[in-house]
Design a protein around this motif. Sequence first.
Motif, mmCIF file in Angstrom:
data_model
loop_
_atom_site.group_PDB
_atom_site.id
_atom_site.type_symbol
_atom_site.label_atom_id
_atom_site.label_comp_id
_atom_site.label_asym_id
_atom_site.label_seq_id
_atom_site.Cartn_x
_atom_site.Cartn_y
_atom_site.Cartn_z
ATOM 1 N N CYS A 24 -1.503 4.254 -7.936
ATOM 2 C CA CYS A 24 -0.296 5.019 -6.986
ATOM 3 C C CYS A 24 0.241 6.131 -8.050
ATOM 4 O O CYS A 24 0.803 5.755 -9.169
ATOM 5 C CB CYS A 24 0.536 4.069 -6.790
ATOM 6 S SG CYS A 24 2.120 4.918 -5.840
ATOM 7 N N CYS A 48 7.093 7.005 -0.502
ATOM 8 C CA CYS A 48 5.517 7.258 -0.171
ATOM 9 C C CYS A 48 5.295 8.205 0.628
ATOM 10 O O CYS A 48 5.784 8.438 1.833
ATOM 11 C CB CYS A 48 5.015 5.749 0.651
ATOM 12 S SG CYS A 48 3.170 5.794 0.773
ATOM 13 N N CYS A 54 -3.741 4.443 -3.095
ATOM 14 C CA CYS A 54 -3.951 2.423 -3.058
ATOM 15 C C CYS A 54 -4.901 1.970 -2.075
ATOM 16 O O CYS A 54 -5.489 1.209 -2.145
ATOM 17 C CB CYS A 54 -2.301 2.240 -2.672
ATOM 18 S SG CYS A 54 -1.886 2.663 -0.966
#
Length: 64
Positions: A24, A48, A54
């Motif tokens: 990430c 996000c 991920c």
Amino acid sequence: MTENRKPEIEAACCTGCGRCVAACPKRLLTLEVAGYRKHAVLVRPRDCDGCLACLSACPVRAIS
């Protein structure tokens, strides 16, 4: 992923390997302990941007 679609982590499938945490770029994932197992958790879902790093890093496909 769009803003409405964030990574969903299936804790029962997650092995706690930490590859998604390392992948990430914004460091939004962490490992948490539940009982005697670790699993990944998205700690700041608002931040996000849905880059999918991920998702591709997970070897057991616990992230969708």
